[in-house]
Write an enzyme that holds these catalytic residues in place. Sequence first.
Site, PDB file in Angstrom:
ATOM      1  N   ASP A 117       8.089  -1.876   6.667  1.00 37.92           N
ATOM      2  CA  ASP A 117       7.945  -2.961   5.686  1.00 37.92           C
ATOM      3  C   ASP A 117       9.285  -3.518   5.214  1.00 37.92           C
ATOM      4  OD1 ASP A 117       5.273  -2.499   5.966  1.00 37.92           O
ATOM      5  OD2 ASP A 117       5.069  -1.361   4.100  1.00 37.92           O
ATOM      6  N   ASP A 139       6.842   1.057   2.243  1.00 41.63           N
ATOM      7  CA  ASP A 139       6.596   0.041   1.202  1.00 41.63           C
ATOM      8  C   ASP A 139       7.551   0.280   0.023  1.00 41.63           C
ATOM      9  OD1 ASP A 139       3.497  -1.071   1.811  1.00 41.63           O
ATOM     10  OD2 ASP A 139       3.914   0.967   2.473  1.00 41.63           O
ATOM     11  N   ASP A 185       0.876  -1.184   0.000  1.00 46.10           N
ATOM     12  CA  ASP A 185       0.000   0.000   0.000  1.00 46.10           C
ATOM     13  C   ASP A 185       0.915   1.236   0.000  1.00 46.10           C
ATOM     14  OD1 ASP A 185       0.929  -0.441   2.618  1.00 46.10           O
ATOM     15  OD2 ASP A 185      -0.806   0.552   3.516  1.00 46.10           O
TER      16      ASP A 185
HETATM   17  O1  RIB Z   1       1.818   0.191  10.806  1.00 42.55           O
HETATM   18  C1  RIB Z   1       2.802   0.194   9.842  1.00 42.55           C
HETATM   19  C2  RIB Z   1       2.257  -0.225   8.514  1.00 42.55           C
HETATM   20  O2  RIB Z   1       1.193   0.642   8.122  1.00 42.55           O
HETATM   21  C3  RIB Z   1       3.259  -0.191   7.381  1.00 42.55           C
HETATM   22  O3  RIB Z   1       3.037  -1.268   6.525  1.00 42.55           O
HETATM   23  C4  RIB Z   1       2.928   1.103   6.688  1.00 42.55           C
HETATM   24  O4  RIB Z   1       3.329   1.112   5.344  1.00 42.55           O
HETATM   25  C5  RIB Z   1       1.441   1.163   6.831  1.00 42.55           C
HETATM   26  O5  RIB Z   1       0.872   0.382   5.835  1.00 42.55           O
HETATM   27 CA    CA Z   2       2.693  -0.778   4.112  1.00 43.91          CA
END
Ligand code: RIB
Ligand code: CA
Length: 304
Positions: A237, A15, A10
């Site tokens: 991530d 990410d 996402d």
């Molecule tokens: O809580 C952290 C997560 O939430 C990570 O994956 C960040 O990219 C968001 O998606």
């Molecule tokens: Ca994420």
Amino acid sequence: MPKKIILDVDTGGDDAVAILLAGHHPELQLEAVTVTHGNGPLLTTLDNTLRVIEAGELSHIPVFSGADRPIVADPIPTKPVQRSMLPLPSSTFTPQPQRAAEFLIDYYLSPQGPSTCYVPLGPQTNLALALRLEPKIAERIPSITTMAGAYIEGNTTPSAEFNVLADPEAAHIVFTAGIPITMFGLEVTAQALLSLDDAEELGKRGTIWAEIASRIIKDEVLWFMNNLGWDGGQIYDACAVAALVDPLILETQPMHVAIELFGQHSRGRTVADISGYHKNPPNVNVGVRIDRDRFMEILFEGLS
Ligand code: RIB
Ligand code: CA
């Protein structure tokens, strides 16, 4: 032989770093990227993903657009730590015509499915939809390594971590599917903070992808410093991707983990039987400690 993985993202700053690391680390073979709602609306997360893929010289990797909302609930507000649009040139690259859930079904039913780890780094809507459409894929996915949850305290509510709270019903479907899961929660990502100096060093590695990652990490770290008064920032991530390169960086404990779907204050909590006292059979290997030095080595070697 490199380990085959599919990332579900996402995108989102962290990410983006995870995609660059997965796409360039010689020990990993990134088969595809599927995209979900989460850090922003799907249009934003998809656009960000395509920008990273193109600017990071990963245009050979197919991208599949996925769910634009949670399975049952309304979308929750996005996280302030994430930039809505990444500071990268807009992409000319287009996603594949197939939707993410359909791709996951076809891929995991194909001969290569059982040797490819699935790595959800956002809300788990895409896999949950695929599991509902074709339950047989649960036997074909050899393992899931996910950045999700927290066994002590959440970051979006005191109970819940963002990725799980953003679609608890999806997480429930995934966590009860019988697929071996390694959960990379907030307790471990918080042990692997990056500083501005780390980001600066990374930027000197001489690749375009290290330079992009360095810029994105600096923005994330500054958010944690300015808003929470921390010395560094979590690149959540990327930690999960590093553990695919070297599983020994993560110490895990088998626990039974259930997803809270109803609580007024606890919806989205990953309810973990930490001591094992309640005698529910463990369904998740929960990360409890990360080797931060080795994580940094993997990040630097992958992006160099
Ligand atoms: O809580 C952290 C997560 O939430 C990570 O994956 C960040 O990219 C968001 O998606
Ligand atoms: Ca994420």
